[in-house]
Motif scaffolding. Structure first.
Motif, PDB file in Angstrom:
ATOM      1  N   ILE A  40       0.821  -1.229   0.000  1.00 16.75           N
ATOM      2  CA  ILE A  40       0.000   0.000   0.000  1.00 16.75           C
ATOM      3  C   ILE A  40       0.847   1.268   0.000  1.00 16.75           C
ATOM      4  N   ILE A  41       0.195   2.348  -0.393  1.00 12.58           N
ATOM      5  CA  ILE A  41       0.747   3.701  -0.267  1.00 12.58           C
ATOM      6  C   ILE A  41      -0.236   4.518   0.560  1.00 12.58           C
ATOM      7  N   ILE A  42       0.279   5.150   1.613  1.00 15.14           N
ATOM      8  CA  ILE A  42      -0.552   6.037   2.434  1.00 15.14           C
ATOM      9  C   ILE A  42      -0.104   7.473   2.184  1.00 15.14           C
ATOM     10  N   ARG A  43      -1.028   8.343   1.781  1.00 18.05           N
ATOM     11  CA  ARG A  43      -0.659   9.764   1.702  1.00 18.05           C
ATOM     12  C   ARG A  43      -1.065  10.432   3.005  1.00 18.05           C
ATOM     13  N   ALA A  44      -0.075  11.024   3.689  1.00 18.37           N
ATOM     14  CA  ALA A  44      -0.333  11.660   4.980  1.00 18.37           C
ATOM     15  C   ALA A  44      -0.626  13.141   4.770  1.00 18.37           C
ATOM     16  N   LYS A  45      -1.279  13.735   5.769  1.00 20.07           N
ATOM     17  CA  LYS A  45      -1.715  15.125   5.621  1.00 20.07           C
ATOM     18  C   LYS A  45      -0.549  16.100   5.458  1.00 20.07           C
ATOM     19  N   ARG A  46       0.637  15.759   5.986  1.00 23.95           N
ATOM     20  CA  ARG A  46       1.776  16.669   5.833  1.00 23.95           C
ATOM     21  C   ARG A  46       2.256  16.731   4.387  1.00 23.95           C
ATOM     22  N   GLY A  47       1.851  15.738   3.586  1.00 24.50           N
ATOM     23  CA  GLY A  47       2.288  15.710   2.191  1.00 24.50           C
ATOM     24  C   GLY A  47       3.191  14.539   1.872  1.00 24.50           C
ATOM     25  N   VAL A  50      -3.905   3.851  -1.060  1.00 23.84           N
ATOM     26  CA  VAL A  50      -4.046   3.186  -2.347  1.00 23.84           C
ATOM     27  C   VAL A  50      -3.317   1.845  -2.297  1.00 23.84           C
ATOM     28  N   MET A  51      -3.906   0.836  -2.878  1.00 26.74           N
ATOM     29  CA  MET A  51      -3.234  -0.448  -3.014  1.00 26.74           C
ATOM     30  C   MET A  51      -2.347  -0.403  -4.264  1.00 26.74           C
ATOM     31  N   ILE A  52      -1.115  -0.925  -4.150  1.00 31.53           N
ATOM     32  CA  ILE A  52      -0.217  -0.941  -5.311  1.00 31.53           C
ATOM     33  C   ILE A  52      -0.565  -2.154  -6.163  1.00 31.53           C
ATOM     34  N   GLU A  53      -1.146  -1.878  -7.321  1.00 32.06           N
ATOM     35  CA  GLU A  53      -1.624  -2.959  -8.189  1.00 32.06           C
ATOM     36  C   GLU A  53      -1.053  -2.872  -9.601  1.00 32.06           C
ATOM     37  N   ASN A  54      -0.723  -1.680 -10.037  1.00 27.23           N
ATOM     38  CA  ASN A  54      -0.311  -1.455 -11.427  1.00 27.23           C
ATOM     39  C   ASN A  54       1.116  -1.962 -11.651  1.00 27.23           C
ATOM     40  N   ARG A  55       1.248  -3.025 -12.429  1.00 27.29           N
ATOM     41  CA  ARG A  55       2.547  -3.666 -12.617  1.00 27.29           C
ATOM     42  C   ARG A  55       3.513  -2.795 -13.412  1.00 27.29           C
ATOM     43  N   LYS A  56       2.989  -1.765 -14.037  1.00 24.43           N
ATOM     44  CA  LYS A  56       3.839  -0.794 -14.753  1.00 24.43           C
ATOM     45  C   LYS A  56       4.850  -0.155 -13.807  1.00 24.43           C
ATOM     46  N   TYR A  57       4.494  -0.063 -12.538  1.00 23.12           N
ATOM     47  CA  TYR A  57       5.379   0.607 -11.582  1.00 23.12           C
ATOM     48  C   TYR A  57       6.076  -0.377 -10.638  1.00 23.12           C
ATOM     49  N   MET A  58       6.133  -1.635 -11.062  1.00 22.82           N
ATOM     50  CA  MET A  58       6.875  -2.660 -10.314  1.00 22.82           C
ATOM     51  C   MET A  58       8.025  -3.152 -11.184  1.00 22.82           C
ATOM     52  N   ARG A  98      12.521  -4.097  -2.962  1.00 18.58           N
ATOM     53  CA  ARG A  98      13.091  -3.639  -4.236  1.00 18.58           C
ATOM     54  C   ARG A  98      12.031  -3.570  -5.336  1.00 18.58           C
ATOM     55  N   ASP A  99      11.307  -4.689  -5.513  1.00 17.62           N
ATOM     56  CA  ASP A  99      10.494  -4.855  -6.720  1.00 17.62           C
ATOM     57  C   ASP A  99       9.182  -4.085  -6.687  1.00 17.62           C
ATOM     58  N   ILE A 100       8.684  -3.826  -5.477  1.00 16.30           N
ATOM     59  CA  ILE A 100       7.407  -3.101  -5.359  1.00 16.30           C
ATOM     60  C   ILE A 100       7.587  -1.761  -4.650  1.00 16.30           C
ATOM     61  N   PHE A 101       8.231  -1.775  -3.457  1.00 21.25           N
ATOM     62  CA  PHE A 101       8.191  -0.565  -2.631  1.00 21.25           C
ATOM     63  C   PHE A 101       9.187   0.511  -3.076  1.00 21.25           C
ATOM     64  N   ALA A 102      10.464   0.148  -3.279  1.00 24.21           N
ATOM     65  CA  ALA A 102      11.433   1.143  -3.764  1.00 24.21           C
ATOM     66  C   ALA A 102      11.016   1.654  -5.137  1.00 24.21           C
ATOM     67  N   PRO A 128       0.877  10.236 -10.510  1.00 22.54           N
ATOM     68  CA  PRO A 128      -0.203  10.451  -9.540  1.00 22.54           C
ATOM     69  C   PRO A 128      -0.559   9.183  -8.771  1.00 22.54           C
ATOM     70  N   LEU A 129      -0.953   9.372  -7.525  1.00 18.91           N
ATOM     71  CA  LEU A 129      -1.271   8.259  -6.631  1.00 18.91           C
ATOM     72  C   LEU A 129      -2.302   7.309  -7.252  1.00 18.91           C
ATOM     73  N   LYS A 130      -3.297   7.876  -7.894  1.00 19.57           N
ATOM     74  CA  LYS A 130      -4.380   7.023  -8.422  1.00 19.57           C
ATOM     75  C   LYS A 130      -3.925   6.089  -9.546  1.00 19.57           C
ATOM     76  N   GLU A 131      -2.760   6.387 -10.128  1.00 19.65           N
ATOM     77  CA  GLU A 131      -2.214   5.497 -11.161  1.00 19.65           C
ATOM     78  C   GLU A 131      -1.770   4.142 -10.607  1.00 19.65           C
ATOM     79  N   PHE A 132      -1.498   4.094  -9.296  1.00 16.31           N
ATOM     80  CA  PHE A 132      -0.908   2.875  -8.734  1.00 16.31           C
ATOM     81  C   PHE A 132      -1.943   1.781  -8.454  1.00 16.31           C
ATOM     82  N   GLY A 133      -3.192   2.191  -8.199  1.00 17.03           N
ATOM     83  CA  GLY A 133      -4.211   1.181  -7.915  1.00 17.03           C
ATOM     84  C   GLY A 133      -5.432   1.809  -7.279  1.00 17.03           C
TER      85      GLY A 133
END
Lengths: 277, 277, 277
Positions: free
Chosen positions: B86-93, B118-126, B137-141, B152-157
């Motif tokens: 997952i990716i969490i966007r926090a209020k600080r940015g 957002v759940m990381i689902e889009n394999r384009k960014y893995m 390495r393969d997903i988070f970095a 944009p965040l919404k591109e990931f899933g």
């Protein structure tokens, strides 16, 4: 968004057996930045087992995951002796900089093979006077920084052929008569152990995910599942799995394989397909 | 002097339980730099207790001291299982990137709370093929680097609600009937132990600097001073103090509290005001 | 090729006894980058022996191998007490930032001596409220970042004379009556031990490479060769050699001198020329 090409900072990486606690780690990076202030310096690891070129070669082999760059590897029990300081240009475009003791050859293979090898001889690109104890700073970090400043390879010294080098610290495992004869290259913090078996080599003993493997080492004979996830295992169960770099490893789910079975880097291990009697 | 805005290099940080000796640390950074060469990569810590999400959550909570950035946290006993990346966007940015196992929620609270998940689902960014063992390495970095490239965040899933996540690895301590019921979140190199008690919570048991506290754990009952400095203590004296991040900790001046009292991360500890008989 | 001057990124370095596993390491760097985003932050080492200003001073002394920069040193058993936070400007142009406990003076000597000393008093350049436990973040990293932003030294506080400082954590060894009276400053991962003897001082006891030295410590008397390379030694043989920073050290070839002889940082050691009877 920037274009990648707008931003050129050469990558200089460092791998050693110094341990992160050593000031030598900071000093190699500081030396590189002093000579090439626009470099991006990065540590691969400084946790190589002391003096262990087999372990160093395995750690350094993972350098293919980094950007194309100037990669220094200092695992060097022979500092102060006559072993040659060398630069290897790999086909991917990377430069590998370190002692000629076999530690860099597996990494060069991963980077597509060797294009050219040069001995570092030109004192213009060394820190003078050269200490007898810290070639990582005086020869290797210095050479990496000058290479990153676009000094041509031939400026550093004469070409040497591959045959003149110390052989690779390890070769890929071999399969004979349905048995893979392998060695332990690495043990991580969690006690997982990593071999020189390539993942695709498991087919040579007719093993795929879901198969049981007969594992022989130190007089022990174990039956272990080869699987592609820890997820199906209970805590304490053993597993053979593909590591993150295309080789085969062994683990205990949430436990330490190396502590339980007292294995050491460099020792032998044999795999065969488990034959139900 | 430059203006801060003249200089935009996104911060990508890494937190894990790999240990600094692991080449995985260098490889996550190298992967981020390969995908986003203008990023500024920085390690928060790789010394999280193995597999320990409570300890990881405490360490990662201190990320608020770093610049606004893309912060990866890999403390992940479930790699290879079905837990969500997952990716969490926090209020600080900030963007927090890691597995859905509760480890990132305390950090998000410190950064003002959660804006979006957002759940990381889009394999384009893995990195493909995704290994079963190195999602760092393969997903988070990889996701962090693409976010830093302004994808944009919404591109990931798909968006997921907070309620669908694994609960926070720890909550703040609770006060009931004049007792603070707490847990140990962290032990540092010096043997100091760190709790989930907020500094302002000490008022709930009528304790301020200079007061004595009754401390209960593992069947022991200790009388310890709450003070804002080690300066007044003799060597070997125990102390309750405010840690550097707004929580309450215990130490022995120039000694090891954890060794003397054999406490462990995750174990309980109770505070009450010391009542003179 | 770029010109060095095209590329100005001030170097901010960090040295401490936190251990690399501490999140404090990442937080000092993150704090510096938050205040001065164009800085190049680098760790010298965080492996200083806990609270040990002698060891810290030896490690920090090697900072001369780094580029001219803003160098923070936090080895500070007195945090929370009245010891002064200071900035030392060295003649090479570096700024040394840390507590006034003698830990930075040997480094300043290596950088050509001290030009000016200022007490950090101006709260404008601290993180408020200042914690009692983490001056490395709230005072020292912050001051380094503001200095790197070209805030003049005199803005930080009043000048103080060298005589008002706590004396250096160690002095160079002394030679009396043909004996060098020295102390152990450092022990590395390999168990090599490092003294406060300057290489040129060996002449004061008529010892040059190839000579035998009588070494006295902990009631032991050893006969050890002084040589400029490990290359001629058998495995397990002892050696006196020049370290990488101009001082004299002792080692066992591919073994641990400190483990075999149980020496500790701060303990005494005496050298004399070996007299054949």
């Amino acid at each position: 968004m920037k274009n990648d090409n707008d931003y050129h900072r050469p990558i200089i990486s460092f791998t050693s057996d110094f341990g992160f606690d050593s000031e030598g780690v900071g000093i190699m990076k500081g030396t590189a930045l002093r000579l090439c202030p626009w470099a991006n310096v990065i540590d691969l690891t400084h946790g190589v087992d002391s003096f262990n070129v087999i372990n160093g070669a395995r750690q350094f082999e993972t350098i293919y995951c980094l950007p194309v760059g100037y990669h220094v590897c200092v695992v060097d029990f022979g500092v102060g002796t006559a072993r040659k300081p060398i630069i290897i240009r790999a086909k991917r475009g990377d430069y590998l900089i370190g002692p000629d003791n076999g530690v860099m050859i597996p990494a060069a293979r991963r980077l597509g093979g060797i294009d050219e090898i040069v001995m570092i001889e030109n004192r213009k690109y060394m820190l003078m006077p050269i200490s007898t104890t810290f070639h990582g700073r005086d020869i290797f970090a210095s050479a990496a920084a000058w290479l990153a400043r676009d000094i041509p390879l031939k400026e550093f010294g004469r070409d040497i052929p591959l045959e003149a080098l110390v052989p690779a610290a390890f070769e890929d495992a071999r399969t004979t008569d349905g048995r893979i004869e392998a060695i332990i290259l690495h043990i991580n913090k969690f006690g997982n152990i990593f071999t020189n078996i390539l993942v695709e080599q498991m087919a040579s003993i007719n093993v795929e995910y879901g198969c049981l493997v007969e594992v022989l080492f130190r007089g022990k004979k174990l039956k272990i599942l080869y699987e592609n996830t820890f997820g199906t295992l209970g805590i304490g169960e053993e597993l053979i799995f593909a590591d993150s770099y295309g080789r085969v490893a062994l683990a205990i789910n949430q436990g330490s394989f190396s502590k339980k079975h007292k294995v050491q880097i460099g020792s032998g291990i044999t795999f065969a397909k488990w034959q139900t009697a």
